[in-house]
Design an enzyme around this catalytic site. Sequence first.
Site, PDB file in Angstrom:
ATOM      1  N   GLU A   1      63.513 -19.376 -91.190  1.00  0.00           N
ATOM      2  CA  GLU A   1      62.411 -19.967 -91.946  1.00  0.00           C
ATOM      3  C   GLU A   1      62.402 -20.328 -93.253  1.00  0.00           C
ATOM      4  O   GLU A   1      62.069 -21.105 -93.937  1.00  0.00           O
ATOM      5  CB  GLU A   1      61.219 -19.165 -91.534  1.00  0.00           C
ATOM      6  CG  GLU A   1      59.776 -19.879 -91.776  1.00  0.00           C
ATOM      7  CD  GLU A   1      59.534 -19.595 -93.037  1.00  0.00           C
ATOM      8  OE1 GLU A   1      58.341 -20.436 -93.724  1.00  0.00           O
ATOM      9  OE2 GLU A   1      59.899 -18.592 -93.839  1.00  0.00           O
TER      10      GLU A   1
ATOM     11  N   ASP B   1      52.562 -16.163 -90.785  1.00  0.00           N
ATOM     12  CA  ASP B   1      53.141 -15.832 -92.045  1.00  0.00           C
ATOM     13  C   ASP B   1      52.209 -15.016 -93.059  1.00  0.00           C
ATOM     14  O   ASP B   1      51.100 -14.826 -92.699  1.00  0.00           O
ATOM     15  CB  ASP B   1      53.668 -17.211 -92.508  1.00  0.00           C
ATOM     16  CG  ASP B   1      55.208 -17.151 -93.220  1.00  0.00           C
ATOM     17  OD1 ASP B   1      55.312 -16.423 -93.850  1.00  0.00           O
ATOM     18  OD2 ASP B   1      55.660 -18.070 -92.916  1.00  0.00           O
TER      19      ASP B   1
ATOM     20  N   HIS C   1      56.798 -13.353-102.065  1.00  0.00           N
ATOM     21  CA  HIS C   1      58.338 -13.438-102.561  1.00  0.00           C
ATOM     22  C   HIS C   1      58.748 -12.530-103.602  1.00  0.00           C
ATOM     23  O   HIS C   1      59.771 -12.807-104.157  1.00  0.00           O
ATOM     24  CB  HIS C   1      58.869 -14.676-102.693  1.00  0.00           C
ATOM     25  CG  HIS C   1      58.997 -15.621-101.461  1.00  0.00           C
ATOM     26  ND1 HIS C   1      59.828 -16.739-101.226  1.00  0.00           N
ATOM     27  CD2 HIS C   1      58.834 -15.220 -99.996  1.00  0.00           C
ATOM     28  CE1 HIS C   1      59.746 -17.264-100.114  1.00  0.00           C
ATOM     29  NE2 HIS C   1      59.327 -16.307 -99.323  1.00  0.00           N
TER      30      HIS C   1
END
Length: 387
Positions: A234, A255, A335
């Site tokens: 992904e 997610d 992230h």
Amino acid sequence: MSEEQAKSATPIRKIDIDIEYVKKTLLELLAIPSPAGFTDEAVRYTCKQLEDFGLHYEITRRGCIRADMKGRIYSPDRAIVAHLDTIGAMVKGLKDNGRLEIVPVGTWSSRFAEGARVTIFSDETQYRGTVLPVKASGHTFDTEVDTLEVTWANVELRVDEQAFSKQDLVSLGINVGDYIAVDPQPDISDSGFINSRHLDDKAGVAVLLAVAKAVSEYKLHLPVDCHLLFTISEEVGSGASAVLHQDVAEMVSIDTGPVAPGQSTDEFGVTIGMQDSSGPFDYHLTHKLINLCKEHGINHKRDVFKYYRSDSASALEAGNDIRTSLLCFGADATHGYERCHIRSLQALGQLLCCYIQSEPTSKHDQYELGPLTGFSHLPVGDLQTED
């Protein structure tokens, strides 16, 4: 009333997933390095969890997993997907100073890489190291440390070996293309916050496995077959492109949802994504999920994401004619060194448990190509036409 009719009439139960199992599973998953392209061990771990719940599963050539939970009918069936792969890095070059030039695996900023402890996986062994700015010593570079541009060209990997030249690195057996996994550094506070790299999407995987556990333990009757999908690419864009089959009519992606200024997502409930950079999600499936939250008192928000895509986008781009939606646990600093809260994971699990007990979004979805009769309407008042 027949047994089949009784199952059909079973009301949806709001289920609290086993949050202690979620925490345990998340920590075990985080301990398994799995940057995109380096996911085999995470796949093996997940398959073992599915076996423990008695679920039949199959894996693709590269390792995507499709597990099956049987329902009263088999079509139009549904899928829920989370991804096992994470961001990471790769060796781009061996430098004359004995350090490594690196590039990202997946999309993330070198700002978040600076200071990270990592493992380098060579062909024969593993080495530890640290990602540092090319000007890292404050006693040498003074304010130049602060003015260095944020770019992957301005970081390097210091290997914890006697490596002071390119030849030293060659002697260690380090090569261009070696994978680099970033330490997660997980920490769970007494207040319920979970701090770690790679919560995207290992927290989502842990919740999905907890949902499978709940189905097994509560012996939930599902109205339609539900496939649990675990993808492995992904973060590099291909995601759910190769794990679906034609019978799937609707798919929910799990997610991370960014908690940041300008976003509606928070860390204490489930967020329903309305649109991301690939476009809007399916109106009817999305609003079905919103209504399930309202009906069962599940804390939720809606949000739109600008710089974001999920497994849903790759499934559609691969040519699958399916309804898609996105469910998120709220996470700060996505992230980067991410943070979520147990309450968000709990709300996500509650909604997923309600969803898999619900009837198909549209009975018309049983047709790949079918008549207009039974096709959906939108809430546009006088514009609606009769079937």
